[in-house]
Write an enzyme that holds these catalytic residues in place. Structure first.
Site, PDB file in Angstrom:
ATOM      1  N   ALA A  59       0.795  -1.229   0.000  1.00 21.47           N
ATOM      2  CA  ALA A  59       0.000   0.000   0.000  1.00 21.47           C
ATOM      3  C   ALA A  59       0.835   1.290   0.000  1.00 21.47           C
ATOM      4  CB  ALA A  59      -0.978   0.001   1.171  1.00 21.47           C
ATOM      5  N   ARG A  75       1.791 -16.142  -0.804  1.00 24.34           N
ATOM      6  CA  ARG A  75       1.983 -16.499  -2.219  1.00 24.34           C
ATOM      7  C   ARG A  75       2.016 -18.017  -2.422  1.00 24.34           C
ATOM      8  NH1 ARG A  75       4.956 -11.982  -1.091  1.00 24.34           N
ATOM      9  NH2 ARG A  75       4.895 -10.226  -2.559  1.00 24.34           N
ATOM     10  N   ASP A 128       1.388 -14.680  -9.132  1.00 28.39           N
ATOM     11  CA  ASP A 128       2.068 -13.525  -8.558  1.00 28.39           C
ATOM     12  C   ASP A 128       2.955 -12.808  -9.566  1.00 28.39           C
ATOM     13  OD1 ASP A 128       2.771 -12.139  -5.873  1.00 28.39           O
ATOM     14  OD2 ASP A 128       4.716 -12.542  -6.797  1.00 28.39           O
ATOM     15  N   LYS A 156      -3.219  -6.741  -8.927  1.00 28.72           N
ATOM     16  CA  LYS A 156      -3.260  -7.857  -9.853  1.00 28.72           C
ATOM     17  C   LYS A 156      -2.654  -9.091  -9.186  1.00 28.72           C
ATOM     18  CE  LYS A 156       0.765  -6.130  -9.941  1.00 28.72           C
ATOM     19  NZ  LYS A 156       0.893  -5.324  -8.760  1.00 28.72           N
ATOM     20  N   ARG A 170      -8.116  -6.460   9.828  1.00 25.08           N
ATOM     21  CA  ARG A 170      -8.775  -7.370  10.761  1.00 25.08           C
ATOM     22  C   ARG A 170      -8.320  -7.089  12.194  1.00 25.08           C
ATOM     23  NH1 ARG A 170     -12.911  -9.627   7.800  1.00 25.08           N
ATOM     24  NH2 ARG A 170     -12.147 -10.790   5.982  1.00 25.08           N
TER      25      ARG A 170
END
Length: 399
Positions: free
Chosen positions: A39, A194, A206, A124, A61
């Protein structure tokens, strides 16, 4: 010395870019789903130099994790707990959602964001299956909302310059494309998401989403078949049981007799002679020469475009480095766009905001592009004998 200074400039300035004054236009307020490591470079840092963007809220969470993340990056609103994601989506102050959740959660939370009336910039690969991507766009179009798959490298002038060279006919007809993207052993831990099938894991998801996208973009076409695909397991795991590929190689047939190959590896063994930690390049061979782009994924940090032209019986070579559109030799309205320190993510944010504001973005990743990319990723998995990643259990509510 000058080139070293310029490289250091492009590495460090994006980390703390010049801040801009707020625009007189209504800013786009973003909410982030998950306190993800991607991010900051993908949205938070680029937003600092965009006058029409505010990173307004984050949800996780774990409430304490969200609070810590918000404090570190100056985000004013925090949501947490089991209902934190939905509370963020329900916040009327938020215009757009950035979804960096694990692949297997992209579909559910993008659909919920669209249902809440939010535009979505989603990491993506868009989802686990092409059918899920199709449903996401169907809902976005029904709600008249903007939905974009975050193939950030496509917005940078370096890859666009390579495509313009190929499209110009300077090197003649394309014969083959080879795209590689790997990470060295030790960089990604075995416990990483992953490698979790339930969350849409695997190297082809990935890293393979990049190489597949790059091949399709530079050739302006979709494959016609997967000629071969070979997956490697993580350590000594039984890949037929785990269905998780640590690495994948594949050969694709494309229209006009083009052959493409891709190689991705999340845990590439170290190579010392010669030393090689990463493979991050795409090479296109043509009838009249070839072009190679080193570091097509993050070209702001460093890259080179090596062109070899065999026209007239003699070979001429040149190296280009393109950091902003003013230097890209593209004959369009984008010439004034960008700074040489802009990350691929900053160019992407510019396009996303332009779209939301009713302006024409310099480039875009379309519905058809995103659906086709996931479909051919699925096709590679089928050829490798692993099958598609599990479909989401989320079901769109009946209106």
């Amino acid at each position: 010395m000058a080139s070293l200074v310029q490289r250091l400039y492009r590495i460090f300035v994006p980390l703390e870019p010049p801040k801009v004054e707020g625009s007189s236009n209504q800013p786009i307020k973003f909410g982030i789903l998950g306190a993800a490591n991607i991010a900051p470079p993908a949205l938070i840092i680029p937003a600092k130099s965009h006058s029409e963007v505010i990173v307004y809220a984050v949800a996780a969470r774990d409430l304490q994790k969200a609070q810590k993340f918000a404090k570190k990056y100056g985000i004013s609103k925090v949501y947490g707990g089991s209902n934190g994601y939905q509370q963020l989506l329900d916040d009327p102050e938020i215009d757009a959602i950035y979804n960096p959740l694990p692949n297997g959660l992209h579909f559910e939370w993008t659909m919920k964001a669209l249902l809440a009336g939010k535009h979505v910039l989603c990491e993506k690969p868009f989802a686990n299956t092409a059918e899920e991507v199709r449903q996401m766009f169907d809902l976005a179009e029904k709600k008249e909302l903007v939905l974009l798959e975050a193939f950030h490298y496509r917005f940078h002038p370096a890859i666009q310059r390579v495509k313009s060279i190929l499209d110009s006919g300077e090197l003649g007809k394309i014969k083959s494309v080879d795209a590689k993207l790997t990470a060295p052993a030790g960089m990604i831990k075995p416990s990483d998401i992953r490698f979790d099938l339930a969350l849409g894991g695997g190297s082809m998801m990935d890293m393979g989403c990049y190489t597949m996208n790059c091949i399709r973009y530079l050739t302006s076409s979709n494959p016609t078949s997967v000629v071969s695909a070979t997956a490697l397991p993580l350590k000594s795991a039984n890949i037929n049981e785990t269905k998780i590929d640590r690495a994948m190689t594949a050969t694709l047939a494309l229209p006009n007799d083009i052959i493409a190959s891709l190689e991705v590896d999340l845990v590439m063994p170290w190579e010392f002679f010669p030393p090689k930690l990463f493979k991050v390049w795409v090479e296109v061979k043509c009838e009249g020469g070839e072009v190679e782009l080193l570091n097509f994924v993050l070209p702001t940090l460093y890259h080179s475009i090596k062109v070899s032209n065999k026209a007239g019986g003699t070979t001429t070579k040149r190296v280009e480095k393109i950091y902003k559109f003013a230097d890209a030799h593209l004959d369009d309205h984008s010439k004034a766009l960008g700074e040489d320190w802009w990350l691929t993510y900053r160019y992407q944010l510019e396009a996303f905001v332009d779209k939301l504001k009713g302006r024409t973005p310099q480039t875009w990743v379309t519905r058809e592009d995103s659906i086709a990319n996931l479909q051919w990723i699925e096709n590679v998995y089928e050829k490798a004998g692993l099958g598609s990643r599990p479909k989401s259990k989320y079901v769109l509510p009946v209106e």
